[in-house]
Structure formats: C-alpha cells, structure tokens
Design an enzyme around this catalytic site. Sequence first.
Site, PDB file in Angstrom:
ATOM      1  N   ASP A   1      -2.073  -0.507  -0.053  1.00 41.72           N
ATOM      2  CA  ASP A   1      -1.124  -1.102   0.540  1.00 41.72           C
ATOM      3  C   ASP A   1      -1.995  -1.791   1.824  1.00 41.72           C
ATOM      4  O   ASP A   1      -2.856  -1.424   1.394  1.00 41.72           O
ATOM      5  CB  ASP A   1       0.318  -0.439   0.847  1.00 41.72           C
ATOM      6  CG  ASP A   1       1.054  -0.992   2.312  1.00 41.72           C
ATOM      7  OD1 ASP A   1       1.031  -1.692   2.188  1.00 41.72           O
ATOM      8  OD2 ASP A   1       1.488  -0.163   3.452  1.00 41.72           O
TER       9      ASP A   1
ATOM     10  N   ASP B   1      -0.435  -3.344   5.501  1.00 42.90           N
ATOM     11  CA  ASP B   1      -0.055  -2.707   6.493  1.00 42.90           C
ATOM     12  C   ASP B   1      -0.354  -1.330   6.374  1.00 42.90           C
ATOM     13  O   ASP B   1       0.526  -0.630   6.234  1.00 42.90           O
ATOM     14  CB  ASP B   1       0.889  -3.794   6.526  1.00 42.90           C
ATOM     15  CG  ASP B   1       0.876  -5.315   7.141  1.00 42.90           C
ATOM     16  OD1 ASP B   1       0.203  -5.739   6.541  1.00 42.90           O
ATOM     17  OD2 ASP B   1       1.740  -5.992   7.712  1.00 42.90           O
TER      18      ASP B   1
ATOM     19  N   LYS C   1       6.838  -3.730  -5.647  1.00 43.33           N
ATOM     20  CA  LYS C   1       5.210  -3.034  -5.455  1.00 43.33           C
ATOM     21  C   LYS C   1       5.220  -2.843  -6.593  1.00 43.33           C
ATOM     22  O   LYS C   1       3.786  -2.967  -7.336  1.00 43.33           O
ATOM     23  CB  LYS C   1       4.788  -2.557  -4.823  1.00 43.33           C
ATOM     24  CG  LYS C   1       5.138  -3.629  -3.215  1.00 43.33           C
ATOM     25  CD  LYS C   1       4.102  -1.571  -2.434  1.00 43.33           C
ATOM     26  CE  LYS C   1       4.167  -3.084  -1.034  1.00 43.33           C
ATOM     27  NZ  LYS C   1       3.703  -1.918  -0.169  1.00 43.33           N
TER      28      LYS C   1
ATOM     29  N   ASP D   1       1.839   4.362   2.769  1.00 40.64           N
ATOM     30  CA  ASP D   1       1.731   4.835   4.198  1.00 40.64           C
ATOM     31  C   ASP D   1       4.025   4.258   4.181  1.00 40.64           C
ATOM     32  O   ASP D   1       4.103   4.980   4.867  1.00 40.64           O
ATOM     33  CB  ASP D   1       1.736   4.141   5.318  1.00 40.64           C
ATOM     34  CG  ASP D   1       2.334   2.678   5.604  1.00 40.64           C
ATOM     35  OD1 ASP D   1       3.045   2.242   6.511  1.00 40.64           O
ATOM     36  OD2 ASP D   1       1.983   1.737   4.532  1.00 40.64           O
TER      37      ASP D   1
ATOM     38  N   ASP E   1       5.941   1.539  -0.436  1.00 45.51           N
ATOM     39  CA  ASP E   1       5.015   1.808  -1.916  1.00 45.51           C
ATOM     40  C   ASP E   1       5.839   2.907  -2.163  1.00 45.51           C
ATOM     41  O   ASP E   1       5.007   3.400  -3.298  1.00 45.51           O
ATOM     42  CB  ASP E   1       4.262   2.309  -0.600  1.00 45.51           C
ATOM     43  CG  ASP E   1       3.477   1.504   0.350  1.00 45.51           C
ATOM     44  OD1 ASP E   1       3.086   0.544   0.160  1.00 45.51           O
ATOM     45  OD2 ASP E   1       2.821   1.548   1.381  1.00 45.51           O
TER      46      ASP E   1
END
Length: 224
Positions: free
Chosen positions: A7, A9, A143, A165, A169
């Site tokens: 990931d 951010d 994702k 995080d 995700d």
Amino acid sequence: MFLVASDYDRTLASEKNGFIISDEVKEKVNEFSKKYPFVVVTGRERKFIKVLAKGLNPTAWVLENGPLLLIGEKEIHLVDEDWFEIRESIVEKLEKLGLRYSIGKIIIYLDNVGNFSNKLRFDCARVEWNRNDAMIMPKNMDKGKGLLELVKILNFKGKIIAIGDSQNDIPLFKVADYKVAVANALDEVKKIADLVLNEENGKGVISLLEMIESGNLFKKIDIN
C-alpha cells in the site's frame, strides 16, 4: 520467488509528511525492485502519485484501488464500458446528498465522509474505505483483484507478500500468501496479519525488505 505488494498512504508514505515519500524509503524500494518484483497497490490516482512519489520506480503499480494498472508507461483499465454510465448515476446521487467528490479515470473519491457510510451503499458498485475516506468503484473490483490481474500479466508464479494498514488493504491481504501490517495499521488489519512490524509507515516497509533480503523473514514462515 516472491512478489511484495505494498500500500502507499500510511504504509510507504507517512501522513505526517503529507504523504510525500521519503528519500530513504524511495531509495530502498528502488534498490529492492532491481532484484525482486515490488508492486505499489494504492487508491491514489496516477496524477497524484507523480507528485507524491516522484522518483519511485517499483516494478508496477495498481492504482485507483484496483482497476487501473501501470507497467512502465502502459496503462491497463480493468473495467467494463457500462461502468461509466453507472458512475454518472452515482454522481447524481452524491450531488443530491450534497457531498463533495472527485473523479479519477475510473473510480470516485470522497474525503472524510465516514458519517455518511450508511448512505453510501450501491447495488451497482463497490464502496471501499480508507479510514474515513471512501472510494466507489466497479462492483467486481478491489485491490486484491487488481493485483491478481497484474500477476497474470507479469506471468508471476511465486508467492505474494502484502503489506498495508487500512480497511481497503484487507482484500489485498486475502490474495496474499503472507500478510504484514505496519505498526500504525488499524487493529482490524493487525488482527489478520501474519506479522505486525514494530515500525510505522515507510520505516516498517524498509524493515520488511531488509528481513526479506537477509532471509530472516523466511526463518519465521514457510513461504519458499
């Protein structure tokens, strides 16, 4: 052989730094990507990544939370044409709700709309959350599915190590062979991770890559 899917951010880049990737993390990922596949899987649009992650050169990108792949300068859109009509109807509903939004090449973004979660439900689309921010996208996309399509294109046959995080995700974790959470991850992400790192954000990613390079990660897990 393995592939690292990270990931962006609050994983590669810290919110404290305005999500601009640090030189230390950039250099480590670029060095690592010369030896092993490293893919950034993010909800971000390409135009923002160009600014925030300038000089970062992973093997490939999965953008807009799954439906847009970037390999070199080649863009691949994982979307049916009828999505854009569906998107227009969703935008009309958002405007009636008085919500501010932005539109990527494929998905719709809404910042800080956690209080409207009950109203952001659509039979014709999928809503993914990153903390209090929402992303509205084609119903069959996330994702994890975006990464799996990229894996096919790259003809990659090994194991996937995912690091993240936040809520969006979790679909990425579902397609991974080994799941890693940075120290600043949400509790719901940490609970399903195989490993929770001691370091936050990019420092956690550096730690993971160093464990992989040294072989220490593989002493803990059966991933070869």
